[in-house]
Scaffold this motif. Structure first.
Motif, PDB file in Angstrom:
ATOM      1  N   LEU A  37      86.487 -48.677  21.878  1.00 50.38           N
ATOM      2  CA  LEU A  37      86.116 -50.091  21.916  1.00 50.38           C
ATOM      3  C   LEU A  37      84.792 -50.241  21.181  1.00 50.38           C
ATOM      4  O   LEU A  37      83.831 -49.537  21.492  1.00 50.38           O
ATOM      5  CB  LEU A  37      85.965 -50.590  23.353  1.00 50.38           C
ATOM      6  CG  LEU A  37      85.468 -52.023  23.523  1.00 50.38           C
ATOM      7  CD1 LEU A  37      86.534 -53.018  23.062  1.00 50.38           C
ATOM      8  CD2 LEU A  37      85.092 -52.285  24.972  1.00 50.38           C
ATOM      9  N   LEU A  38      84.758 -51.151  20.218  1.00 48.15           N
ATOM     10  CA  LEU A  38      83.544 -51.381  19.428  1.00 48.15           C
ATOM     11  C   LEU A  38      82.906 -52.691  19.863  1.00 48.15           C
ATOM     12  O   LEU A  38      83.574 -53.721  19.933  1.00 48.15           O
ATOM     13  CB  LEU A  38      83.897 -51.433  17.939  1.00 48.15           C
ATOM     14  CG  LEU A  38      82.779 -51.801  16.970  1.00 48.15           C
ATOM     15  CD1 LEU A  38      81.612 -50.809  17.068  1.00 48.15           C
ATOM     16  CD2 LEU A  38      83.325 -51.857  15.551  1.00 48.15           C
ATOM     17  N   HIS A  39      81.609 -52.626  20.152  1.00 50.10           N
ATOM     18  CA  HIS A  39      80.864 -53.833  20.531  1.00 50.10           C
ATOM     19  C   HIS A  39      79.741 -54.044  19.525  1.00 50.10           C
ATOM     20  O   HIS A  39      78.920 -53.168  19.303  1.00 50.10           O
ATOM     21  CB  HIS A  39      80.291 -53.692  21.935  1.00 50.10           C
ATOM     22  CG  HIS A  39      79.532 -54.896  22.414  1.00 50.10           C
ATOM     23  ND1 HIS A  39      79.949 -56.190  22.190  1.00 50.10           N
ATOM     24  CD2 HIS A  39      78.372 -54.995  23.105  1.00 50.10           C
ATOM     25  CE1 HIS A  39      79.078 -57.031  22.738  1.00 50.10           C
ATOM     26  NE2 HIS A  39      78.104 -56.322  23.283  1.00 50.10           N
ATOM     27  N   VAL A  40      79.738 -55.211  18.898  1.00 48.40           N
ATOM     28  CA  VAL A  40      78.665 -55.613  17.985  1.00 48.40           C
ATOM     29  C   VAL A  40      77.878 -56.682  18.739  1.00 48.40           C
ATOM     30  O   VAL A  40      78.338 -57.812  18.868  1.00 48.40           O
ATOM     31  CB  VAL A  40      79.231 -56.147  16.657  1.00 48.40           C
ATOM     32  CG1 VAL A  40      78.106 -56.622  15.750  1.00 48.40           C
ATOM     33  CG2 VAL A  40      80.061 -55.076  15.971  1.00 48.40           C
ATOM     34  N   PRO A  41      76.701 -56.321  19.260  1.00 53.28           N
ATOM     35  CA  PRO A  41      75.982 -57.213  20.171  1.00 53.28           C
ATOM     36  C   PRO A  41      75.159 -58.306  19.479  1.00 53.28           C
ATOM     37  O   PRO A  41      74.046 -58.596  19.868  1.00 53.28           O
ATOM     38  CB  PRO A  41      75.101 -56.249  20.957  1.00 53.28           C
ATOM     39  CG  PRO A  41      74.872 -55.119  20.044  1.00 53.28           C
ATOM     40  CD  PRO A  41      76.112 -54.995  19.207  1.00 53.28           C
TER      41      PRO A  41
END
Length: 86
Positions: A69-73
């Motif tokens: 899972l990729l999170h770009v905050p």
């Protein structure tokens, strides 16, 4: 689940996105364990390098790290991602 966080703002920890990334990583590590949270790269500050990172580099780094899972905050996620994206 192995979570990857874009580290674009880690080089600017005084910003809101920098603070959010640092604190989110710390809390996720407490919940999931250190091995399940990956900080991906650090920002360069150069506009073209930042754009490349957002659209290509972060996805490559996430795949190489085995992220699920990729999170770009912040508001600059890749337009296309083979990974689930937050």
């Amino acid at each position: 689940m192995k979570v990857g966080l874009s580290g674009e703002f880690l080089s600017r920890p005084w910003t809101g996105s920098g603070q959010y990334t640092l604190h989110l990583a710390a809390q996720l590590r407490q919940l999931l364990g250190d091995q399940q949270v990956v900080l991906l790269g650090q920002g360069t500050g150069r506009p073209l390098a930042k754009l490349w990172w957002e659209q290509v580099g972060v996805v490559r780094a996430a795949r190489a790290a085995g992220v699920e899972l990729l999170h770009v905050p912040y508001f600059g996620p890749p337009l296309r991602s083979p990974l689930p994206l937050v």
